[in-house]
Scaffold this motif. Sequence first.
Motif, PDB file in Angstrom:
ATOM      1  N   HIS A 152       0.833  -1.212   0.000  1.00 53.66           N
ATOM      2  CA  HIS A 152       0.000   0.000   0.000  1.00 53.66           C
ATOM      3  C   HIS A 152       0.868   1.263   0.000  1.00 53.66           C
ATOM      4  O   HIS A 152       0.579   2.219  -0.698  1.00 53.66           O
ATOM      5  CB  HIS A 152      -0.943   0.033   1.210  1.00 53.66           C
ATOM      6  CG  HIS A 152      -1.907  -1.115   1.238  1.00 53.66           C
ATOM      7  ND1 HIS A 152      -2.622  -1.498   0.130  1.00 53.66           N
ATOM      8  CD2 HIS A 152      -2.250  -1.977   2.225  1.00 53.66           C
ATOM      9  CE1 HIS A 152      -3.371  -2.541   0.439  1.00 53.66           C
ATOM     10  NE2 HIS A 152      -3.160  -2.849   1.702  1.00 53.66           N
ATOM     11  N   ILE A 153       1.925   1.230   0.783  1.00 51.37           N
ATOM     12  CA  ILE A 153       2.812   2.408   0.843  1.00 51.37           C
ATOM     13  C   ILE A 153       3.475   2.621  -0.521  1.00 51.37           C
ATOM     14  O   ILE A 153       3.522   3.753  -1.031  1.00 51.37           O
ATOM     15  CB  ILE A 153       3.856   2.243   1.978  1.00 51.37           C
ATOM     16  CG1 ILE A 153       3.157   2.343   3.338  1.00 51.37           C
ATOM     17  CG2 ILE A 153       4.970   3.288   1.849  1.00 51.37           C
ATOM     18  CD1 ILE A 153       4.061   2.127   4.547  1.00 51.37           C
ATOM     19  N   LEU A 154       3.950   1.534  -1.138  1.00 57.72           N
ATOM     20  CA  LEU A 154       4.594   1.673  -2.462  1.00 57.72           C
ATOM     21  C   LEU A 154       3.589   2.201  -3.483  1.00 57.72           C
ATOM     22  O   LEU A 154       3.912   3.070  -4.292  1.00 57.72           O
ATOM     23  CB  LEU A 154       5.157   0.325  -2.927  1.00 57.72           C
ATOM     24  CG  LEU A 154       6.325  -0.222  -2.095  1.00 57.72           C
ATOM     25  CD1 LEU A 154       6.725  -1.608  -2.597  1.00 57.72           C
ATOM     26  CD2 LEU A 154       7.525   0.717  -2.105  1.00 57.72           C
ATOM     27  N   ASP A 155       2.364   1.682  -3.434  1.00 56.46           N
ATOM     28  CA  ASP A 155       1.322   2.157  -4.366  1.00 56.46           C
ATOM     29  C   ASP A 155       1.078   3.653  -4.168  1.00 56.46           C
ATOM     30  O   ASP A 155       1.017   4.415  -5.132  1.00 56.46           O
ATOM     31  CB  ASP A 155       0.003   1.398  -4.141  1.00 56.46           C
ATOM     32  CG  ASP A 155       0.065  -0.041  -4.652  1.00 56.46           C
ATOM     33  OD1 ASP A 155       0.984  -0.362  -5.444  1.00 56.46           O
ATOM     34  OD2 ASP A 155      -0.797  -0.846  -4.246  1.00 56.46           O
ATOM     35  N   VAL A 156       0.945   4.044  -2.912  1.00 55.06           N
ATOM     36  CA  VAL A 156       0.666   5.457  -2.628  1.00 55.06           C
ATOM     37  C   VAL A 156       1.851   6.326  -3.074  1.00 55.06           C
ATOM     38  O   VAL A 156       1.667   7.402  -3.646  1.00 55.06           O
ATOM     39  CB  VAL A 156       0.313   5.641  -1.126  1.00 55.06           C
ATOM     40  CG1 VAL A 156       0.325   7.103  -0.729  1.00 55.06           C
ATOM     41  CG2 VAL A 156      -1.054   5.034  -0.825  1.00 55.06           C
ATOM     42  N   LEU A 157       3.057   5.847  -2.866  1.00 54.80           N
ATOM     43  CA  LEU A 157       4.234   6.615  -3.309  1.00 54.80           C
ATOM     44  C   LEU A 157       4.224   6.801  -4.830  1.00 54.80           C
ATOM     45  O   LEU A 157       4.737   7.789  -5.344  1.00 54.80           O
ATOM     46  CB  LEU A 157       5.534   5.932  -2.856  1.00 54.80           C
ATOM     47  CG  LEU A 157       5.851   6.054  -1.356  1.00 54.80           C
ATOM     48  CD1 LEU A 157       7.040   5.169  -0.979  1.00 54.80           C
ATOM     49  CD2 LEU A 157       6.147   7.506  -0.964  1.00 54.80           C
ATOM     50  N   ASP A 158       3.634   5.827  -5.551  1.00 57.05           N
ATOM     51  CA  ASP A 158       3.520   5.931  -7.016  1.00 57.05           C
ATOM     52  C   ASP A 158       2.188   6.543  -7.451  1.00 57.05           C
ATOM     53  O   ASP A 158       1.865   6.529  -8.648  1.00 57.05           O
ATOM     54  CB  ASP A 158       3.616   4.524  -7.647  1.00 57.05           C
ATOM     55  CG  ASP A 158       5.032   3.992  -7.601  1.00 57.05           C
ATOM     56  OD1 ASP A 158       5.963   4.816  -7.466  1.00 57.05           O
ATOM     57  OD2 ASP A 158       5.214   2.752  -7.681  1.00 57.05           O
ATOM     58  N   ASN A 159       1.401   6.982  -6.493  1.00 61.55           N
ATOM     59  CA  ASN A 159       0.050   7.500  -6.765  1.00 61.55           C
ATOM     60  C   ASN A 159      -0.822   6.507  -7.537  1.00 61.55           C
ATOM     61  O   ASN A 159      -1.595   6.878  -8.424  1.00 61.55           O
ATOM     62  CB  ASN A 159       0.102   8.838  -7.517  1.00 61.55           C
ATOM     63  CG  ASN A 159       0.214  10.004  -6.564  1.00 61.55           C
ATOM     64  OD1 ASN A 159       0.962  10.934  -6.827  1.00 61.55           O
ATOM     65  ND2 ASN A 159      -0.511   9.988  -5.448  1.00 61.55           N
ATOM     66  N   LYS A 160      -0.670   5.235  -7.173  1.00 55.30           N
ATOM     67  CA  LYS A 160      -1.529   4.200  -7.775  1.00 55.30           C
ATOM     68  C   LYS A 160      -2.657   3.872  -6.799  1.00 55.30           C
ATOM     69  O   LYS A 160      -2.449   3.891  -5.581  1.00 55.30           O
ATOM     70  CB  LYS A 160      -0.716   2.923  -8.018  1.00 55.30           C
ATOM     71  CG  LYS A 160       0.202   3.024  -9.212  1.00 55.30           C
ATOM     72  CD  LYS A 160       0.505   1.649  -9.825  1.00 55.30           C
ATOM     73  CE  LYS A 160       1.148   0.664  -8.909  1.00 55.30           C
ATOM     74  NZ  LYS A 160       2.311  -0.049  -9.439  1.00 55.30           N
ATOM     75  N   ALA A 161      -3.821   3.513  -7.341  1.00 52.95           N
ATOM     76  CA  ALA A 161      -4.934   3.104  -6.472  1.00 52.95           C
ATOM     77  C   ALA A 161      -4.516   1.859  -5.693  1.00 52.95           C
ATOM     78  O   ALA A 161      -3.766   1.028  -6.203  1.00 52.95           O
ATOM     79  CB  ALA A 161      -6.159   2.801  -7.326  1.00 52.95           C
ATOM     80  N   THR A 162      -4.974   1.750  -4.457  1.00 54.16           N
ATOM     81  CA  THR A 162      -4.613   0.590  -3.641  1.00 54.16           C
ATOM     82  C   THR A 162      -5.800   0.230  -2.750  1.00 54.16           C
ATOM     83  O   THR A 162      -6.507   1.121  -2.274  1.00 54.16           O
ATOM     84  CB  THR A 162      -3.325   0.908  -2.832  1.00 54.16           C
ATOM     85  OG1 THR A 162      -2.718  -0.291  -2.403  1.00 54.16           O
ATOM     86  CG2 THR A 162      -3.571   1.837  -1.647  1.00 54.16           C
ATOM     87  N   GLN A 163      -6.052  -1.062  -2.605  1.00 52.00           N
ATOM     88  CA  GLN A 163      -7.238  -1.524  -1.879  1.00 52.00           C
ATOM     89  C   GLN A 163      -6.835  -2.141  -0.547  1.00 52.00           C
ATOM     90  O   GLN A 163      -6.276  -3.232  -0.529  1.00 52.00           O
ATOM     91  CB  GLN A 163      -7.952  -2.562  -2.767  1.00 52.00           C
ATOM     92  CG  GLN A 163      -9.390  -2.817  -2.402  1.00 52.00           C
ATOM     93  CD  GLN A 163     -10.261  -1.571  -2.586  1.00 52.00           C
ATOM     94  OE1 GLN A 163     -10.153  -0.885  -3.593  1.00 52.00           O
ATOM     95  NE2 GLN A 163     -11.087  -1.269  -1.594  1.00 52.00           N
ATOM     96  N   VAL A 164      -7.088  -1.459   0.537  1.00 48.76           N
ATOM     97  CA  VAL A 164      -6.711  -1.998   1.848  1.00 48.76           C
ATOM     98  C   VAL A 164      -7.816  -2.922   2.354  1.00 48.76           C
ATOM     99  O   VAL A 164      -8.989  -2.558   2.335  1.00 48.76           O
ATOM    100  CB  VAL A 164      -6.476  -0.866   2.880  1.00 48.76           C
ATOM    101  CG1 VAL A 164      -5.887  -1.424   4.167  1.00 48.76           C
ATOM    102  CG2 VAL A 164      -5.563   0.215   2.311  1.00 48.76           C
TER     103      VAL A 164
END
Length: 414
Positions: free
Chosen positions: A305-317
């Motif tokens: 999730h952190i990597l996705d957010v750093l890349d501004n990609k959608a992420t589903q927690v």
Amino acid sequence: MKILVIGRGGREHAIAWKAAQSQLVEKVFVAPGNDGMKQQFETVNIDEKDNEKIVQWSKENAIDLVIIGPEAALQNGLSDDLKKNNIKVFGPSQTATQIESSKEFAKELMKKYHIPTADFATFSDYEEAKKYLEEHGAPIVIKYDGLAAGKGVVVAMTMEEADQALRDMLLDTKFGKGKVVIEEFLQGPEFSLLTLVNGKQVVPLVIAQDHKRAFDGDKGPNTGGMGAYSPVPIISQSVIDESVEKIMKPVAAAMVAEGKSFCGVLYGGLMLTQNGPKVIEFNARFGDPETEVVLPKIKSDLVQHILDVLDNKATQVEFYDETFLGVVLSSNGYPGSYAKGVAINGLENVKQLVFHMGTAYKDGTWVTAGGRVLFVVGKGKDIYEARKDAYDGVSKIKSEGLFFRSDIGFQSCK
Ligand code: AMP
Ligand code: GLY
């Protein structure tokens, strides 16, 4: 991946514990960490405020991601220094950390962008502040403007208390050169909403409730937090959705608009008032002890999730359905002065999840080494079960030097 977690408390223990469960992660280091973490992770003897050494060590050890826990490291510009050296980091810049470190900045930002919060005014002159106080009357809230580790807030029920707070903060030099924010008194249940943020992207985690006062029944002085649980049954999903839409997303966008784009955990300390959720404060980091119950609720991979957010990609927690409730064991005297080095027995009998907040291991014995010392996490299908489980764990710990609240989650059990 190799991950470095910065910090030394229960929050960092929980972050390291959760990061270590990731399929992506090969090794987790913690700097400086504490003895309790040493059982599971390699600790690195570098102070969290020594930016130069942290950067150098991260380069030498090919660290792929640094996660910063404490506000002091953020305020010290650690995130900026890591970024300058092309090291991936999750934690806001020094400038963006202002949302926590300066109450005046946070309040002005909310006013400008119409984010719901208590009405306020800022003063550095005692006479002017006193005049405002007389116009508005008690109850009223007085906050010292600066990082004050939860101690710079006075909820004054009388004019005398309010005046004393103004004198302490503006006339004395007890707190340093003073500025205060005087706020309207709000009422309602409080909750903590932690979100993963990068620019305008906001990914909410489950909410938690902290218990800030030292003693049962919300008596005694304010502390860093004496216990927490997640989720919070009295706060409905529609209130959470409203908080995300009307508070967290607008504030993230406001930070971008102000040229202070935020990347890291943005923590909303919120109150459900009769007029909907309002902001009490923002923090620029994972809350402590909220993190120690929120991360166990996450079923999916935090590092992803952190990597996705750093890349501004959608992420589903994804979250577990169970309730997690944790109790802090603190040193007698905390949040005032307290002894260190007092023996702690019985830890080996605790089957529940334990995060070490401030322990040391000396000559084969666990001893106290901080104000908040241990965090025992119970879980169950509801808050009743989670509470019972947590206190079963706490009962196994024997120490002359520790106290804890016996009513964590109790309000929600009634
Ligand atoms: P803070 O450090 O700003 O989170 O404040 C510490 C505690 O003081 C909060 O958790 C609230 O319980 C209380 N508090 C802060 N601001 C207000 C307010 N405007 N009205 C009522 N209580 C407040
Ligand atoms: N538990 C409150 C905080 O982390 O500031």
